[in-house]
Design a protein around this motif. Structure first.
Motif, PDB file in Angstrom:
ATOM      1  N   THR A   1       0.832  -1.202   0.000  1.00  0.00           N
ATOM      2  CA  THR A   1       0.000   0.000   0.000  1.00  0.00           C
ATOM      3  C   THR A   1       0.867   1.254   0.000  1.00  0.00           C
ATOM      4  N   ASN A   2       0.559   2.183  -0.912  1.00  0.00           N
ATOM      5  CA  ASN A   2       1.280   3.458  -1.043  1.00  0.00           C
ATOM      6  C   ASN A   2       2.718   3.290  -1.518  1.00  0.00           C
TER       7      ASN A   2
ATOM      8  N   LYS B   1       5.814   3.453  -3.744  1.00  0.00           N
ATOM      9  CA  LYS B   1       6.288   4.220  -4.903  1.00  0.00           C
ATOM     10  C   LYS B   1       7.789   3.994  -5.059  1.00  0.00           C
TER      11      LYS B   1
ATOM     12  N   GLU C   1       3.973   3.350  -9.180  1.00  0.00           N
ATOM     13  CA  GLU C   1       3.114   3.503  -8.015  1.00  0.00           C
ATOM     14  C   GLU C   1       2.127   2.345  -7.972  1.00  0.00           C
TER      15      GLU C   1
END
Length: 278
Positions: free
Chosen positions: A95-96, A98, A189
């Motif tokens: 999750t999240n 990048k 991402e």
């Protein structure tokens, strides 16, 4: 166990853990540890020594963008592993996530071979390889050199080259204009799709299909499609594109039925089967 059987066992294990994009290049052998038997297998199991684009490159404009959806992680390809003496740990919660770095691409050499999670690599699909993201994952890739972006489904391991963070399929690289340059600066991402709740099942998840397997042998795929249709009492068909033939079940309007059918398919031995939107 004799020497041949030991080597065969190592080869089998390596083919599952380390995917199509993981074979080292000649330049790597000068700066990395000695090649193990499993790494040597990765070099020798392909017909082509060097990766190339298709003989007759096609337009990929007709290839649709992937729509991220919830998928359980694959049974294969999600354990920590070692390549050329370096240990890689699969990210448990992306999750999240990048990352910035270079993207490369892989094509004809690996076309038709198994990816790390047991699917068949199709260079005309919007897929990619990453060293540590769980399989499968959906990732938005932006070419920061030209501003173009696309979404890919990560189902393989690699690239194992310094500075490179993602290996794109030929189709994905074509859409981002990476083919001409070979590599490009990118930002990736992860797109996380939550598991649907009971309230959203009937609204959000309609018209789904199950992709069971893919192969270059159309006759085998057609036979498998008919066999599964009879065993599971569902509609099946063969989707053919660029010499790759896929067994598809469905479409399904009911999410619970889709998941139940997927479980039955996996019990029949097709562990890499997955749900996709119609």
């Amino acid at each position: 166990m004799n020497t041949f059987h030991k080597f065969a066992l190592l080869a089998l294990i390596s083919s599952v853990i380390v995917g199509c994009s993981s074979s080292p290049t000649e330049s790597e052998t000068e700066t990395t540890p000695p090649i193990s038997s499993s790494d040597r297998y990765q070099e020798e199991r392909y017909e082509l020594k060097h990766d190339v684009a298709p003989d007759q490159p096609i337009s990929v404009e007709h290839i649709e963008e992937i729509t991220p959806q919830y998928e359980p992680y694959s049974l294969g390809g999600n354990k920590n592993y070692t390549v050329r003496g370096k240990r890689y740990q699969v990210i448990k919660d992306p999750t999240n996530f990048k990352e910035k770095g270079q993207a490369s691409w892989y094509g004809k050499k690996f076309h038709g071979h198994l990816t790390s999670n047991g699917e068949v690599y199709d260079m005309y699909s919007m897929t990619a390889a990453h060293k540590e993201l769980p399989l499968p994952s959906y990732v938005k890739v932006t070419n920061t050199d030209n501003g173009k972006s696309t979404i890919v489904r990560v189902n393989d391991r690699g690239p194992f080259h310094p500075g490179r963070i993602i290996d794109l399929s030929f189709a994905a690289a074509k859409k981002l204009d990476v083919i001409k340059t070979g590599t490009a600066n990118v930002e990736i991402e992860v797109i996380t799709v939550e598991k649907p709740t009971t309230q959203t099942k009937k609204q959000a998840l309609k018209q789904f299909q199950i992709q069971v397997a893919s192969s270059q042998h159309k006759d085998r795929v057609e036979t498998l499609a008919q066999d599964l249709s009879q065993k599971l009492s569902v509609t099946s068909f063969v989707n053919s594109e660029q010499e790759i033939h896929r067994v598809i079940l469905g479409p399904f309007d009911d999410y619970d039925l889709t998941q139940k059918t997927l479980e039955q398919v996996k019990l029949l031995g097709y562990s890499s089967a997955f749900v996709r939107k119609n």
